[in-house]
Design a protein around this motif. Structure first.
Motif, PDB file in Angstrom:
ATOM      1  N   THR A  83       1.060  -1.509   0.044  1.00  0.00           N
ATOM      2  CA  THR A  83      -0.136  -0.449   0.473  1.00  0.00           C
ATOM      3  C   THR A  83       0.603   0.823  -0.300  1.00  0.00           C
ATOM      4  N   LEU A  84       0.415   2.703  -0.960  1.00  0.00           N
ATOM      5  CA  LEU A  84       1.383   3.415  -1.160  1.00  0.00           C
ATOM      6  C   LEU A  84       0.580   4.206  -0.540  1.00  0.00           C
ATOM      7  N   ALA A  85      -0.634   4.775  -0.551  1.00  0.00           N
ATOM      8  CA  ALA A  85      -1.649   5.998  -0.181  1.00  0.00           C
ATOM      9  C   ALA A  85      -2.755   5.660   0.624  1.00  0.00           C
ATOM     10  N   HIS A  86      -3.822   6.367   1.421  1.00  0.00           N
ATOM     11  CA  HIS A  86      -5.164   5.846   0.684  1.00  0.00           C
ATOM     12  C   HIS A  86      -5.885   7.138   0.971  1.00  0.00           C
ATOM     13  N   HIS A 126      -3.922   9.849  -8.369  1.00  0.00           N
ATOM     14  CA  HIS A 126      -5.294   8.840  -8.136  1.00  0.00           C
ATOM     15  C   HIS A 126      -5.751   9.112  -7.058  1.00  0.00           C
ATOM     16  N   GLU A 127      -5.403   9.093  -5.618  1.00  0.00           N
ATOM     17  CA  GLU A 127      -5.623   9.378  -4.813  1.00  0.00           C
ATOM     18  C   GLU A 127      -7.080  10.475  -4.533  1.00  0.00           C
ATOM     19  N   ILE A 128      -6.785  11.875  -5.440  1.00  0.00           N
ATOM     20  CA  ILE A 128      -7.472  12.588  -5.262  1.00  0.00           C
ATOM     21  C   ILE A 128      -8.797  12.282  -6.234  1.00  0.00           C
ATOM     22  N   GLY A 135     -14.201   5.336  -7.690  1.00  0.00           N
ATOM     23  CA  GLY A 135     -14.176   4.070  -7.164  1.00  0.00           C
ATOM     24  C   GLY A 135     -12.554   3.617  -8.773  1.00  0.00           C
ATOM     25  N   HIS A 136     -12.787   2.345  -8.514  1.00  0.00           N
ATOM     26  CA  HIS A 136     -11.309   1.969  -9.521  1.00  0.00           C
ATOM     27  C   HIS A 136     -11.879   1.952 -11.059  1.00  0.00           C
ATOM     28  N   SER A 137     -11.075   1.530 -11.567  1.00  0.00           N
ATOM     29  CA  SER A 137     -11.259   1.860 -13.845  1.00  0.00           C
ATOM     30  C   SER A 137     -10.959   0.200 -13.934  1.00  0.00           C
ATOM     31  N   MET A 144      -7.178   5.887 -12.710  1.00  0.00           N
ATOM     32  CA  MET A 144      -8.137   4.876 -11.634  1.00  0.00           C
ATOM     33  C   MET A 144      -7.939   3.767 -11.173  1.00  0.00           C
ATOM     34  N   TYR A 145      -7.163   2.733 -12.597  1.00  0.00           N
ATOM     35  CA  TYR A 145      -7.048   1.663 -12.634  1.00  0.00           C
ATOM     36  C   TYR A 145      -5.814   1.438 -11.398  1.00  0.00           C
ATOM     37  N   PRO A 146      -6.415   0.257 -11.209  1.00  0.00           N
ATOM     38  CA  PRO A 146      -6.182  -0.109  -9.574  1.00  0.00           C
ATOM     39  C   PRO A 146      -5.008  -0.990  -9.576  1.00  0.00           C
ATOM     40  N   THR A 147      -3.919  -0.947 -10.663  1.00  0.00           N
ATOM     41  CA  THR A 147      -2.452  -0.884  -9.922  1.00  0.00           C
ATOM     42  C   THR A 147      -1.783  -0.109 -11.161  1.00  0.00           C
ATOM     43  N   ILE A 148      -0.418   0.154 -10.466  1.00  0.00           N
ATOM     44  CA  ILE A 148       0.690   1.014 -11.100  1.00  0.00           C
ATOM     45  C   ILE A 148       1.792   0.242 -11.102  1.00  0.00           C
ATOM     46  N   GLY A 149       2.417   0.429 -11.839  1.00  0.00           N
ATOM     47  CA  GLY A 149       4.332   0.045 -11.363  1.00  0.00           C
ATOM     48  C   GLY A 149       4.858   0.859 -10.841  1.00  0.00           C
TER      49      GLY A 149
HETATM   50  N1  TQI Z   1      -4.035   1.853  -2.300  1.00  0.00           N
HETATM   51  C1  TQI Z   1      -5.320   1.528  -2.583  1.00  0.00           C
HETATM   52  C2  TQI Z   1      -6.033   2.589  -3.742  1.00  0.00           C
HETATM   53  O1  TQI Z   1      -5.437   4.077  -3.465  1.00  0.00           O
HETATM   54  C3  TQI Z   1      -6.422   1.959  -1.416  1.00  0.00           C
HETATM   55  C4  TQI Z   1      -7.522   1.455  -2.085  1.00  0.00           C
HETATM   56  C5  TQI Z   1      -8.084  -0.207  -2.431  1.00  0.00           C
HETATM   57  C6  TQI Z   1      -9.003   2.191  -1.713  1.00  0.00           C
HETATM   58  N2  TQI Z   1      -8.881   0.053  -2.693  1.00  0.00           N
HETATM   59  C7  TQI Z   1      -9.876   1.554  -2.639  1.00  0.00           C
HETATM   60  C8  TQI Z   1      -9.514   3.361  -1.585  1.00  0.00           C
HETATM   61  C9  TQI Z   1     -10.966   1.953  -2.918  1.00  0.00           C
HETATM   62  C10 TQI Z   1      -9.912   4.044  -2.339  1.00  0.00           C
HETATM   63  C11 TQI Z   1     -11.644   2.476  -2.860  1.00  0.00           C
HETATM   64  O2  TQI Z   1      -6.447   2.769  -4.555  1.00  0.00           O
HETATM   65  S1  TQI Z   1      -2.679   1.879  -3.211  1.00  0.00           S
HETATM   66  C12 TQI Z   1      -1.993   3.161  -6.418  1.00  0.00           C
HETATM   67  C13 TQI Z   1      -2.376   2.137  -8.217  1.00  0.00           C
HETATM   68  C14 TQI Z   1      -2.454   2.842  -4.671  1.00  0.00           C
HETATM   69  C15 TQI Z   1      -2.581   2.567  -5.487  1.00  0.00           C
HETATM   70  O3  TQI Z   1      -1.929   2.396  -2.092  1.00  0.00           O
HETATM   71  O4  TQI Z   1      -2.781   0.529  -3.389  1.00  0.00           O
HETATM   72  C16 TQI Z   1      -2.457   4.437  -6.564  1.00  0.00           C
HETATM   73  C17 TQI Z   1      -2.169   4.247  -4.670  1.00  0.00           C
HETATM   74  F1  TQI Z   1      -3.478   2.245  -8.223  1.00  0.00           F
HETATM   75  F2  TQI Z   1      -1.542   2.930  -8.908  1.00  0.00           F
HETATM   76  F3  TQI Z   1      -2.628   1.123  -7.770  1.00  0.00           F
HETATM   77  C18 TQI Z   1      -1.891   4.614  -5.222  1.00  0.00           C
HETATM   78 CL1  TQI Z   1      -1.966   5.460  -8.227  1.00  0.00          CL
END
Ligand code: TQI
Ligand code: ZN
Ligand code: ZN
Length: 169
Positions: A83-86, A126-128, A135-137, A144-149
């Protein structure tokens, strides 16, 4: 395709400006502030909302800070990568970054020697999106895609992000 939180949470109808503030004494410098200013601009360009920094942390709509490990909101951070941020859904306004990451706030993250380097602006944009109610795309190009390298920079909103946020604002 974009998604919303359940029940389409959003900031109130008629919101024109949201204020944001950085946690005082949290090691935030002007470089970090510049990154967030750019990240907020990307969303304000495609919505009717503007974002303004305020020094009044308590009354700010959006509160930003770096934290490590358990920091009191039931969502502890996990050290390097993972987890990087939330950020929480509207209208909570909290945006937390994992202080253990190797954040890159200037220059080119793709050229970093650190395999663990994380681009701060990419994560901020992404967090903004979450803060505003997205939510995720399922679209890979979307912010808003849920993963980033690691060592990836992705800061331009995709059409999918823009279409999603424009349903809300
Ligand atoms: N943090 C997750 C995210 O921001 C926390 C999370 C999971 C979340 N499910 C959620 C937040 C649903 C809100 C609603 O997605 S993370 C990315 C990305 C994360 C991941 O640390 O895994 C980014 C933070 F998309 F790249 F994988 C920033 Cl950009
Ligand atoms: Zn937190
Ligand atoms: Zn996310």
């Amino acid at each position: 395709h974009y998604t919303f939180f359940s029940e389409m949470q959003r900031w109130p109808e008629g919101t024109q400006e949201l204020t944001y503030a950085f946690e005082p004494n949290n090691g935030l410098d002007d470089v970090v502030k510049g990154v967030f200013s750019n990240a907020f601009d990307r969303w304000s360009e495609v919505t009717t909302i503007t974002f303004r920094e305020t020094t009044s942390y308590e009354s700010a709509d959006i509160k930003i800070g770096f934290y490590s490990g358990d920091h009191g909101d039931g969502e502890p951070f996990d050290g390097v990568l993972g987890t990087l941020a939330h950020a929480f859904s509207p209208t909570n306004g909290r945006l937390h970054l994992d202080g253990a990451e190797d954040w890159v706030a200037t220059g080119d993250v793709t050229a970093s020697d650190l395999t663990t380097a994380v681009d701060l602006e990419s994560v901020a944009v992404h967090e903004i999106g979450h803060l505003l109610g997205l939510g995720h795309s399922s679209v890979e190009e979307a912010i808003m895609y849920p993963t980033i390298g690691a060592r990836t920079r992705k800061v331009e909103l995709a059409d999918d992000d823009i279409q999603g946020i424009q349903v809300l604002y």
